[in-house]
Design a protein around this motif. Structure first.
Motif, PDB file in Angstrom:
ATOM      1  N   ILE A  31      -4.504  -2.279  -3.674  1.00  0.00           N
ATOM      2  CA  ILE A  31      -3.899  -2.594  -2.443  1.00  0.00           C
ATOM      3  C   ILE A  31      -4.645  -1.923  -1.250  1.00  0.00           C
ATOM      4  O   ILE A  31      -4.622  -0.469  -1.071  1.00  0.00           O
ATOM      5  CB  ILE A  31      -2.423  -2.622  -2.476  1.00  0.00           C
TER       6      ILE A  31
ATOM      7  N   ASN B 183       0.334  -2.954   3.466  1.00  0.00           N
ATOM      8  CA  ASN B 183       0.076  -1.402   2.980  1.00  0.00           C
ATOM      9  C   ASN B 183       0.954  -1.293   1.517  1.00  0.00           C
ATOM     10  O   ASN B 183       1.886  -1.886   1.467  1.00  0.00           O
ATOM     11  CB  ASN B 183       0.294  -0.495   3.858  1.00  0.00           C
ATOM     12  N   GLU B 184       0.253  -0.415   0.724  1.00  0.00           N
ATOM     13  CA  GLU B 184       1.135   0.137  -0.212  1.00  0.00           C
ATOM     14  C   GLU B 184       1.695   1.441   0.196  1.00  0.00           C
ATOM     15  O   GLU B 184       2.995   1.913  -0.209  1.00  0.00           O
ATOM     16  CB  GLU B 184       0.127   0.688  -1.409  1.00  0.00           C
TER      17      GLU B 184
ATOM     18  N   CYS C 222       0.892   1.493  -7.779  1.00  0.00           N
ATOM     19  CA  CYS C 222       0.828  -0.021  -8.194  1.00  0.00           C
ATOM     20  C   CYS C 222      -0.580  -0.227  -9.160  1.00  0.00           C
ATOM     21  O   CYS C 222      -1.483   0.759  -8.462  1.00  0.00           O
ATOM     22  CB  CYS C 222       0.372  -0.935  -7.017  1.00  0.00           C
TER      23      CYS C 222
ATOM     24  N   VAL D 166       6.330   4.514   1.404  1.00  0.00           N
ATOM     25  CA  VAL D 166       5.629   3.701   0.538  1.00  0.00           C
ATOM     26  C   VAL D 166       6.310   2.194   0.504  1.00  0.00           C
ATOM     27  O   VAL D 166       7.639   2.176   0.733  1.00  0.00           O
ATOM     28  CB  VAL D 166       5.666   4.218  -1.076  1.00  0.00           C
ATOM     29  N   ASN D 167       5.661   1.323   0.499  1.00  0.00           N
ATOM     30  CA  ASN D 167       6.209  -0.018   0.727  1.00  0.00           C
ATOM     31  C   ASN D 167       7.200  -0.478  -0.526  1.00  0.00           C
ATOM     32  O   ASN D 167       7.064  -0.006  -1.601  1.00  0.00           O
ATOM     33  CB  ASN D 167       5.189  -0.900   0.783  1.00  0.00           C
TER      34      ASN D 167
ATOM     35  N   LEU E 188       8.211  -2.330  -3.560  1.00  0.00           N
ATOM     36  CA  LEU E 188       7.456  -2.943  -4.714  1.00  0.00           C
ATOM     37  C   LEU E 188       7.293  -4.260  -4.912  1.00  0.00           C
ATOM     38  O   LEU E 188       8.440  -5.096  -4.523  1.00  0.00           O
ATOM     39  CB  LEU E 188       8.187  -2.270  -5.879  1.00  0.00           C
ATOM     40  N   GLU E 189       6.086  -4.899  -5.104  1.00  0.00           N
ATOM     41  CA  GLU E 189       6.072  -6.306  -5.196  1.00  0.00           C
ATOM     42  C   GLU E 189       6.442  -6.934  -6.509  1.00  0.00           C
ATOM     43  O   GLU E 189       6.024  -6.398  -7.557  1.00  0.00           O
ATOM     44  CB  GLU E 189       4.565  -6.700  -4.816  1.00  0.00           C
TER      45      GLU E 189
ATOM     46  N   TYR F 217       3.756  -1.022 -11.797  1.00  0.00           N
ATOM     47  CA  TYR F 217       3.761   0.260 -11.014  1.00  0.00           C
ATOM     48  C   TYR F 217       4.085   1.282 -12.024  1.00  0.00           C
ATOM     49  O   TYR F 217       4.657   1.218 -13.171  1.00  0.00           O
ATOM     50  CB  TYR F 217       4.831   0.590 -10.134  1.00  0.00           C
TER      51      TYR F 217
ATOM     52  N   LYS G 157      -3.478   8.661  -6.357  1.00  0.00           N
ATOM     53  CA  LYS G 157      -3.073   7.549  -7.031  1.00  0.00           C
ATOM     54  C   LYS G 157      -4.064   7.013  -8.217  1.00  0.00           C
ATOM     55  O   LYS G 157      -3.656   6.796  -9.444  1.00  0.00           O
ATOM     56  CB  LYS G 157      -2.954   6.202  -6.025  1.00  0.00           C
TER      57      LYS G 157
ATOM     58  N   ARG H 140       4.354  -7.378  -9.912  1.00  0.00           N
ATOM     59  CA  ARG H 140       3.333  -6.355 -10.206  1.00  0.00           C
ATOM     60  C   ARG H 140       3.778  -5.374 -10.974  1.00  0.00           C
ATOM     61  O   ARG H 140       4.891  -4.986 -11.174  1.00  0.00           O
ATOM     62  CB  ARG H 140       2.809  -5.970  -8.746  1.00  0.00           C
TER      63      ARG H 140
ATOM     64  N   ASN I 134      -5.168  -0.229   2.113  1.00  0.00           N
ATOM     65  CA  ASN I 134      -4.264   0.506   3.463  1.00  0.00           C
ATOM     66  C   ASN I 134      -4.844   0.887   4.455  1.00  0.00           C
ATOM     67  O   ASN I 134      -6.141   1.103   4.414  1.00  0.00           O
ATOM     68  CB  ASN I 134      -3.901   1.857   2.437  1.00  0.00           C
TER      69      ASN I 134
END
Length: 229
Positions: free
Chosen positions: A180, A203-204, A176, A127-128, A130-131, A136, A220, A134, A182
């Motif tokens: 997003i 990607n997430e 998230c 998993v990417n 965390l932005e 989660y 998700k 945002r 993918n």
């Protein structure tokens, strides 16, 4: 299947605590200041193993000790290579000792950066990063003791002990609340175990096939519907 969650052994927790004390924290930006993401690899989750993890996570995640909606406050911080991110609690769905507005570091032993002469690797449990800004949904195991942290540190739910005594590592249980897109990240043969980070930078989730990505996105959607904001 009835699953039971376990914390790391005390020796492992002691090592984790030691990592937090006595080291200068850097951020992912420090490692990528030249913007050369082609030098970094990430591991895509294969379809067969990923489908099994999705099924197990669907059953076990609702039993996590802490289930939270959090806002991401800071970029990935690296302490001796191991990663954490500062977050703020926006809503508590399960668990005690954490309140809305409280800040803590979300940590996982599976978040780390490896640097060598031959390649640079960003490990994220598929998993990417965390932005920042945002929100989660995160599934958390519990607080860990640290030697030198100004705020509490809580560890992600990283896996489950199976009925046969085996252990299954999860894909990072963080989702998230925003949509997003993918795309599959496909092995190119340049490295033995990964692909260039640029393939899935937006990607997430790092999945190897469309089928697995669809299954993860369904997981998700189910979790976000169960724990809405």
């Amino acid at each position: 299947m009835k699953a039971k969650w376990f914390l790391l052994p005390m020796a492992a927790l002691t090592v984790a605590a030691a990592v937090y004390g006595g080291y200068i924290r850097t951020t992912l930006t420090d490692y990528t200041e030249e913007g050369n993401w082609e030098e970094y690899q990430v591991a895509p989750m294969p379809e067969a193993a990923g489908m099994e993890k999705v099924r197990t996570m669907r059953e076990c995640l609702p039993s996590a000790p802490y289930i939270l909606r959090v806002e991401v406050l800071g970029d990935l911080e690296l302490t001796n290579g191991t990663g954490q991110q500062k977050v703020k609690v926006a809503q508590v769905y399960a668990g005690e000792d954490l309140e809305v507005g409280q800040e803590f570091y979300l940590y996982s032993y599976a978040w780390w950066v490896s640097l060598s002469e031959n390649y640079k690797s960003l490990e994220r449990a598929y998993v990417n990063v965390l932005e920042v800004g945002r929100e989660y949904l995160v599934f958390v195991n519990g607080e860990i003791d640290t030697l030198n942290s100004s705020i509490p540190v809580y560890r992600c739910m990283e896996g489950v002990m199976l009925p046969d005594g085996g252990w299954m590592d999860f894909m990072s249980p963080v989702f998230c609340y925003d949509n997003i897109e993918n795309v599959p990240v496909e092995y190119t043969g340049k490295w033995e175990s990964g692909v260039t980070y640029t393939q899935g930078r937006d990607n997430e989730f790092f999945g190897a096939t469309d089928k697995l990505i669809e299954a993860w996105e369904q997981l998700k959607a189910e979790m976000l519907q169960r724990y809405p904001r």
